[in-house]
Design an enzyme around this catalytic site. Structure first.
Site, PDB file in Angstrom:
ATOM      1  N   GLU A   1       0.822  -1.205   0.000  1.00 42.97           N
ATOM      2  CA  GLU A   1       0.000   0.000   0.000  1.00 42.97           C
ATOM      3  C   GLU A   1       0.861   1.262   0.000  1.00 42.97           C
ATOM      4  O   GLU A   1       0.463   2.303  -0.548  1.00 42.97           O
ATOM      5  CB  GLU A   1      -0.966  -0.008   1.189  1.00 42.97           C
TER       6      GLU A   1
ATOM      7  N   HIS B   1       1.517   2.178  -3.513  1.00 42.57           N
ATOM      8  CA  HIS B   1       0.395   2.943  -4.059  1.00 42.57           C
ATOM      9  C   HIS B   1       0.461   4.387  -3.572  1.00 42.57           C
ATOM     10  O   HIS B   1       0.247   5.340  -4.341  1.00 42.57           O
ATOM     11  CB  HIS B   1      -0.928   2.324  -3.615  1.00 42.57           C
TER      12      HIS B   1
ATOM     13  N   GLU C   1      -0.578  -0.650  -9.841  1.00 37.82           N
ATOM     14  CA  GLU C   1      -0.173  -1.900  -9.192  1.00 37.82           C
ATOM     15  C   GLU C   1       1.309  -2.193  -9.429  1.00 37.82           C
ATOM     16  O   GLU C   1       1.957  -2.834  -8.595  1.00 37.82           O
ATOM     17  CB  GLU C   1      -1.031  -3.065  -9.691  1.00 37.82           C
TER      18      GLU C   1
END
Length: 505
Positions: free
Chosen positions: A270, A273, A299
């Site tokens: 995460e 991201h 991704e």
């Protein structure tokens, strides 16, 4: 200022208004998954439906369409430049949005909000029948959405949903990308299965206190470049990242005292991201130049930091002593070599987000197969558990004991994200090519990581990927950044290079 400049400024203002409304909905969605009491689900569904309808109204206003049309006929500078990209993508978004009635947009928002809450309970209680009515509603709505948007000649309904996440992609194109990757993956997995090496995975199920896991994960996230001055980390039933706009990016993860990789690599994922979100051009918020190129490219960033960096030996040359200090009972007497072998263990497993790098893409291909069938109507939602288990047994040689480790494990279908799953495997392919290009341009990266230096990679990604926004399509971006066309071969080379030595292949 010319008339074109004036009209372009108005377009940007209109697009930012839509983006602001959508970001308000994102904040409420984040809160729903993190802090909202379960009793607030029905009211939250109405709030989110209202915001979705308002955003849709702005995004489909006829004056906006006329403005885009005027700008398309004017001189926007360089054909592939930022202005041209913003107008091109504004047209794409407008045409797509005007295919959908406001009623459908609001209903999808309302139903998926309630569905996600039902999924949390159903997953916890391993109760697919309780979730089934919600899944049936979601699938029916997504079939309606796909039919309203349409798809090209020779295509299929799923293409309409896939195109939202990976612009320009079709199911047949994804098939062509996945086919050679599947063959190479199965070949490598068969070789690993024949190895006598047994990594000491018991290391990972010792006691890792939750507070220490949180602190260690946040420290690693900061180290690779995620800013907690403009972000935060919370707990959710399923890890995710939400970027609300400039200066506000939220990460979530989940913790298990007896499973170190789950939270740590989830946080690294995460954080990747989040680094992308924090690296976008802030001045371009609301336009194509201020958003990610595609979900597959997004991704690629999360998978790169999680796997190419986070599971590599250079990373742990730098960080293992800190891990030992954070978890003295579990790791105090361990060697880095044994720990490395454990976190890179390869074996078929039930849970996608905990899967190793080799088998992970097979998890994605299975979901891609089932989603296509759900959308074209050849798979009924009621038959999902059986279809899932049959496909899982076929691909992995093991069968889920219950639906919580089978078809209920992911939040995506409850959230209406059909079409998203293929982007994970595409992200792995993109990541491998980007990592090779970065190492060639600013490496050797391994030496930098071993010294705890991750800034040069982050800055390269900011410059070469994040700041480009949606100036071009994903496959075009790969060629621009790497000089090569899209290929699965760098990913396969990475997997063989990492797991060949580990398993004495």
């Amino acid at each position: 200022m010319s008339g074109t400049d004036d009209r372009y400024a108005v377009l940007v203002e209109r697009l930012r208004k839509v983006a602001l409304l959508e970001s308000c909905g994102s904040v409420l969605g984040w809160d729903e998954q993190t802090y909202m009491p379960s009793g607030g689900a029905a009211h939250r569904a109405e709030q989110l439906a209202l915001l979705a309808g308002m955003a849709h109204h702005e995004a489909t206003d006829r004056e906006l369409g006329d403005l885009i049309g005027e700008l398309e006929s004017e001189d926007l500078g360089e054909p592939g430049g930022p202005r041209a990209a913003n107008v091109r993508e504004a047209r794409r978004a407008y045409d797509r949005a005007t295919c959908l009635p406001r009623r459908l947009v609001e209903e999808i928002s309302r139903v998926t909000t309630l569905s996600q809450q039902a999924w949390v309970t159903a997953r916890r209680e391993k109760d697919f029948p309780a979730f089934l009515p919600f899944l049936e509603q979601v699938v029916a709505l997504k079939r309606e959405e796909a039919a309203a948007i349409g798809f090209g000649d020779g295509g299929e309904p799923y293409d309409a949903l896939l195109d939202h996440y990976e612009p320009g992609a079709t199911s047949s194109w994804v098939d062509g990308v996945f086919s050679p990757l599947r063959a190479a993956t199965v070949e490598l997995l068969d070789a690993i299965r024949g190895s006598q090496v047994q990594p000491p995975v018991d290391i990972l199920t010792r006691s890792y206190p939750l507070d220490a896991q949180r602190e260690f994960g946040m420290a690693a996230s900061k180290r690779i470049g995620f800013s907690f001055e403009e972000g935060r980390l919370d707990v959710a039933a399923h890890p995710f990242c939400s970027g609300f706009g400039p200066g506000d990016c939220r990460l979530t993860t989940r913790y298990d005292e007896h499973h170190f990789p789950g939270a740590f690599f989830g946080t690294m994922h995460e954080s990747g991201h989040g680094i992308y979100e924090q690296g976008l051009d802030r001045q371009a918020f609301g336009t194509a130049m201020g958003v990610s190129c595609s979900l597959g490219i997004h991704e690629s960033q999360s998978r790169m930091w999680e796997n190419f960096v986070g599971r590599g030996e250079p990373f742990w040359i730098h960080l293992f002593s800190e891990a030992q200090a954070a978890f003295p009972e579990a790791l105090g007497q361990e060697t880095r070599e044994r720990f490395m072998a454990a976190i890179n263990d390869v074996r078929p497993s039930m849970i996608r987000v905990e899967a190793d790098e080799v088998t992970y893409n097979l998890h994605i291909m299975l979901r891609f197969e089932l989603e296509r069938a759900l959308i074209d109507g050849s798979l009924d939602p009621a038959d999902v558990p059986g279809a899932w288990n049959d496909a899982f047994t076929r691909d992995f040689g093991i069968t889920p004991a219950d639906d919580s480790e089978g078809c209920l494990q992911d939040i995506h279908w409850s959230a209406g994200l059909l079409g998203y799953f293929p982007t994970y495997a595409l992200g792995n392919i993109y990541a491998a090519q980007f990592f090779v290009a970065a190492d060639r341009a600013i490496g050797p990266l391994s030496e930098q990581f071993a010294e705890g230096e991750f800034g040069s990679l982050k800055e390269w990604l900011n410059r070469e990927i994040h700041q480009r926004g949606r100036q071009c399509r994903a496959d075009e971006l790969v060629e621009v950044v790497t000089g090569d066309g899209l290929s699965h071969e760098p990913l396969v080379a990475h997997l063989r290079g990492r797991f060949g030595p580990l398993y004495d292949l």
